[in-house]
Design a protein around this motif. Structure first.
Motif, PDB file in Angstrom:
ATOM      1  N   GLN A 163       0.829  -1.202   0.000  1.00  0.00           N
ATOM      2  CA  GLN A 163       0.000   0.000   0.000  1.00  0.00           C
ATOM      3  C   GLN A 163       0.863   1.251   0.000  1.00  0.00           C
ATOM      4  O   GLN A 163       0.517   2.264  -0.649  1.00  0.00           O
ATOM      5  N   SER A 164       1.977   1.211   0.688  1.00  0.00           N
ATOM      6  CA  SER A 164       2.907   2.353   0.674  1.00  0.00           C
ATOM      7  C   SER A 164       3.434   2.592  -0.737  1.00  0.00           C
ATOM      8  O   SER A 164       3.567   3.741  -1.171  1.00  0.00           O
ATOM      9  N   ALA A 165       3.733   1.512  -1.440  1.00  0.00           N
ATOM     10  CA  ALA A 165       4.221   1.632  -2.815  1.00  0.00           C
ATOM     11  C   ALA A 165       3.184   2.282  -3.713  1.00  0.00           C
ATOM     12  O   ALA A 165       3.508   3.143  -4.547  1.00  0.00           O
ATOM     13  N   ILE A 166       1.931   1.891  -3.559  1.00  0.00           N
ATOM     14  CA  ILE A 166       0.851   2.459  -4.379  1.00  0.00           C
ATOM     15  C   ILE A 166       0.726   3.961  -4.130  1.00  0.00           C
ATOM     16  O   ILE A 166       0.656   4.760  -5.068  1.00  0.00           O
ATOM     17  N   HIS A 167       0.720   4.359  -2.867  1.00  0.00           N
ATOM     18  CA  HIS A 167       0.597   5.774  -2.534  1.00  0.00           C
ATOM     19  C   HIS A 167       1.787   6.578  -3.050  1.00  0.00           C
ATOM     20  O   HIS A 167       1.620   7.672  -3.608  1.00  0.00           O
ATOM     21  N   LEU A 168       2.990   6.060  -2.866  1.00  0.00           N
ATOM     22  CA  LEU A 168       4.180   6.780  -3.314  1.00  0.00           C
ATOM     23  C   LEU A 168       4.215   6.910  -4.832  1.00  0.00           C
ATOM     24  O   LEU A 168       4.639   7.941  -5.364  1.00  0.00           O
ATOM     25  N   THR A 169       3.784   5.882  -5.535  1.00  0.00           N
ATOM     26  CA  THR A 169       3.780   5.936  -6.992  1.00  0.00           C
ATOM     27  C   THR A 169       2.823   7.005  -7.492  1.00  0.00           C
ATOM     28  O   THR A 169       3.101   7.705  -8.466  1.00  0.00           O
ATOM     29  N   GLN A 170       1.694   7.162  -6.817  1.00  0.00           N
ATOM     30  CA  GLN A 170       0.723   8.166  -7.230  1.00  0.00           C
ATOM     31  C   GLN A 170       1.229   9.587  -6.992  1.00  0.00           C
ATOM     32  O   GLN A 170       0.926  10.493  -7.763  1.00  0.00           O
ATOM     33  N   GLY A 171       1.997   9.770  -5.932  1.00  0.00           N
ATOM     34  CA  GLY A 171       2.424  11.123  -5.605  1.00  0.00           C
ATOM     35  C   GLY A 171       3.878  11.420  -5.877  1.00  0.00           C
ATOM     36  O   GLY A 171       4.304  12.570  -5.811  1.00  0.00           O
ATOM     37  N   GLY A 172       4.670  10.395  -6.184  1.00  0.00           N
ATOM     38  CA  GLY A 172       6.100  10.591  -6.359  1.00  0.00           C
ATOM     39  C   GLY A 172       6.508  10.789  -7.805  1.00  0.00           C
ATOM     40  O   GLY A 172       5.680  10.795  -8.715  1.00  0.00           O
ATOM     41  N   ASP A 173       7.798  10.933  -8.003  1.00  0.00           N
ATOM     42  CA  ASP A 173       8.327  11.167  -9.340  1.00  0.00           C
ATOM     43  C   ASP A 173       9.431  10.137  -9.589  1.00  0.00           C
ATOM     44  O   ASP A 173      10.613  10.455  -9.604  1.00  0.00           O
ATOM     45  N   PHE A 174       9.037   8.887  -9.762  1.00  0.00           N
ATOM     46  CA  PHE A 174       9.994   7.795  -9.923  1.00  0.00           C
ATOM     47  C   PHE A 174      10.207   7.474 -11.405  1.00  0.00           C
ATOM     48  O   PHE A 174       9.356   7.753 -12.257  1.00  0.00           O
ATOM     49  N   ASP A 175      11.356   6.863 -11.687  1.00  0.00           N
ATOM     50  CA  ASP A 175      11.668   6.444 -13.051  1.00  0.00           C
ATOM     51  C   ASP A 175      11.470   4.943 -13.244  1.00  0.00           C
ATOM     52  O   ASP A 175      11.326   4.488 -14.381  1.00  0.00           O
ATOM     53  N   LEU A 176      11.460   4.179 -12.141  1.00  0.00           N
ATOM     54  CA  LEU A 176      11.338   2.729 -12.245  1.00  0.00           C
ATOM     55  C   LEU A 176      11.001   2.168 -10.870  1.00  0.00           C
ATOM     56  O   LEU A 176      11.365   2.749  -9.840  1.00  0.00           O
ATOM     57  N   ILE A 177      10.313   1.006 -10.854  1.00  0.00           N
ATOM     58  CA  ILE A 177       9.976   0.325  -9.607  1.00  0.00           C
ATOM     59  C   ILE A 177      10.561  -1.082  -9.618  1.00  0.00           C
ATOM     60  O   ILE A 177      10.432  -1.805 -10.613  1.00  0.00           O
ATOM     61  N   LEU A 178      11.207  -1.468  -8.518  1.00  0.00           N
ATOM     62  CA  LEU A 178      11.605  -2.850  -8.273  1.00  0.00           C
ATOM     63  C   LEU A 178      10.609  -3.403  -7.272  1.00  0.00           C
ATOM     64  O   LEU A 178      10.525  -2.924  -6.135  1.00  0.00           O
ATOM     65  N   LEU A 179       9.827  -4.404  -7.673  1.00  0.00           N
ATOM     66  CA  LEU A 179       8.690  -4.860  -6.877  1.00  0.00           C
ATOM     67  C   LEU A 179       8.816  -6.337  -6.508  1.00  0.00           C
ATOM     68  O   LEU A 179       8.812  -7.213  -7.381  1.00  0.00           O
ATOM     69  N   ASP A 180       8.910  -6.606  -5.200  1.00  0.00           N
ATOM     70  CA  ASP A 180       8.910  -7.980  -4.705  1.00  0.00           C
ATOM     71  C   ASP A 180       7.481  -8.522  -4.760  1.00  0.00           C
ATOM     72  O   ASP A 180       6.521  -7.789  -4.507  1.00  0.00           O
ATOM     73  N   LEU A 181       7.334  -9.796  -5.086  1.00  0.00           N
ATOM     74  CA  LEU A 181       5.994 -10.379  -5.174  1.00  0.00           C
ATOM     75  C   LEU A 181       5.430 -10.788  -3.815  1.00  0.00           C
ATOM     76  O   LEU A 181       4.223 -10.828  -3.632  1.00  0.00           O
ATOM     77  N   ASP A 182       6.298 -11.088  -2.849  1.00  0.00           N
ATOM     78  CA  ASP A 182       5.846 -11.518  -1.523  1.00  0.00           C
ATOM     79  C   ASP A 182       5.971 -10.365  -0.535  1.00  0.00           C
ATOM     80  O   ASP A 182       7.056 -10.104  -0.003  1.00  0.00           O
ATOM     81  N   LEU A 183       4.864  -9.689  -0.277  1.00  0.00           N
ATOM     82  CA  LEU A 183       4.851  -8.560   0.646  1.00  0.00           C
ATOM     83  C   LEU A 183       3.930  -8.878   1.816  1.00  0.00           C
ATOM     84  O   LEU A 183       2.988  -9.653   1.678  1.00  0.00           O
ATOM     85  N   PRO A 184       4.178  -8.293   2.978  1.00  0.00           N
ATOM     86  CA  PRO A 184       3.407  -8.665   4.165  1.00  0.00           C
ATOM     87  C   PRO A 184       1.947  -8.259   4.132  1.00  0.00           C
ATOM     88  O   PRO A 184       1.106  -8.919   4.745  1.00  0.00           O
ATOM     89  N   ASP A 185       1.596  -7.175   3.429  1.00  0.00           N
ATOM     90  CA  ASP A 185       0.212  -6.708   3.462  1.00  0.00           C
ATOM     91  C   ASP A 185      -0.612  -7.153   2.257  1.00  0.00           C
ATOM     92  O   ASP A 185      -1.838  -7.228   2.339  1.00  0.00           O
ATOM     93  N   GLN A 186       0.043  -7.448   1.124  1.00  0.00           N
ATOM     94  CA  GLN A 186      -0.677  -7.904  -0.054  1.00  0.00           C
ATOM     95  C   GLN A 186       0.303  -8.478  -1.071  1.00  0.00           C
ATOM     96  O   GLN A 186       1.498  -8.206  -1.027  1.00  0.00           O
ATOM     97  N   ASN A 187      -0.244  -9.258  -2.006  1.00  0.00           N
ATOM     98  CA  ASN A 187       0.582  -9.846  -3.048  1.00  0.00           C
ATOM     99  C   ASN A 187       1.091  -8.760  -3.991  1.00  0.00           C
ATOM    100  O   ASN A 187       0.366  -7.818  -4.318  1.00  0.00           O
ATOM    101  N   GLY A 188       2.336  -8.919  -4.438  1.00  0.00           N
ATOM    102  CA  GLY A 188       2.909  -7.938  -5.340  1.00  0.00           C
ATOM    103  C   GLY A 188       2.129  -7.775  -6.634  1.00  0.00           C
ATOM    104  O   GLY A 188       2.118  -6.694  -7.236  1.00  0.00           O
TER     105      GLY A 188
END
Length: 222
Positions: free
Chosen positions: A35-60
């Motif tokens: 969920q933190s990743a989703i919020h940051l992506t909406q408000g941040g200015d990133f060029d790329l995401i490295l995303l793990d599939l196994d996260l504690p709050d939800q599936n990647g």
């Protein structure tokens, strides 16, 4: 320098990735929740995401789906221990740009990152990265808006909102759709944030630039 969001809940791996990338000229932000990743992506200015599939709050994969559903196109590389074909196909067809199985060499990851950043740069230089409606021109590569040869300064949210209205020029875009696409599906539906930001755009582009369709939403005038 390129800014990378690392979504990884294993502290050791996250630390190695962040330090390795910083040492090679990248800027990094690390989070361990989807969920933190989703919020940051909406408000941040990133060029790329490295995303793990196994996260504690939800599936990647659900994180990947949420990011793609609101229109974000930045490159996403999945990092996972699953090396079977079904998982790879599911990730790539779900919107990922690449898939790397743990354990991996940092140099290989960096090479894959550089490939994705080159592709993104080439895409941004495409003529399709410019939108034109009436006297308003939106340059997605430069993240710049011009109106009658005048540069209009917009915040990130204002820019995303205007882009959506321009892509749907002539159509009435429902208020709820604007809320979901620009602010996310879990945003308070009772909020008047859409109306507030439409007001901001009108102050900068002129009150007649955006038409209110009472009870439905908004339409950008051509």
């Amino acid at each position: 320098m390129p800014k990378i969001l690392i979504v990884e809940d294993e502290p050791r791996i996250a630390s190695v990735l962040s330090k390795g990338l910083v040492n090679r000229g990248f800027e990094t932000v690390v989070v361990d929740q989807g969920q933190s990743a989703i919020h940051l992506t909406q408000g941040g200015d990133f060029d790329l995401i490295l995303l793990d599939l196994d996260l504690p709050d939800q599936n990647g994969l659900s994180v990947l789906k949420a990011i793609r559903e609101w229109g974000e196109t930045l490159p996403i590389i999945l990092l996972t221990v699953y090396d079977d074909l079904p998982h790879k196909i599911q990730g790539l067809t779900g919107g990922a740009d690449d898939y790397l199985t743990k354990p991996f060499h940092l140099e290989e990851l960096i090479a894959r990152i550089q490939v994705q950043l080159r592709k993104r740069c080439q895409d941004r230089e495409s003529p399709q990265m410019t939108l034109q409606v009436g006297n308003i021109t939106l340059d997605l590569h430069q993240r710049q808006v011009q109106q009658a040869n005048r540069i209009i300064e917009l915040s990130t949210r204002e820019f995303i909102l205007l882009e959506l209205l321009m892509r749907r020029s002539g159509e009435v875009v429902e208020r709820m759709e604007l809320l979901q696409e620009v602010w996310g599906y879990d945003y308070d539906t009772a909020s008047n944030v859409v109306d507030v930001y439409v007001g901001y755009l009108r102050k900068k582009l002129g009150r007649r630039a955006i038409e209110t369709v009472r009870g439905i939403g908004y339409r950008l005038r051509g």
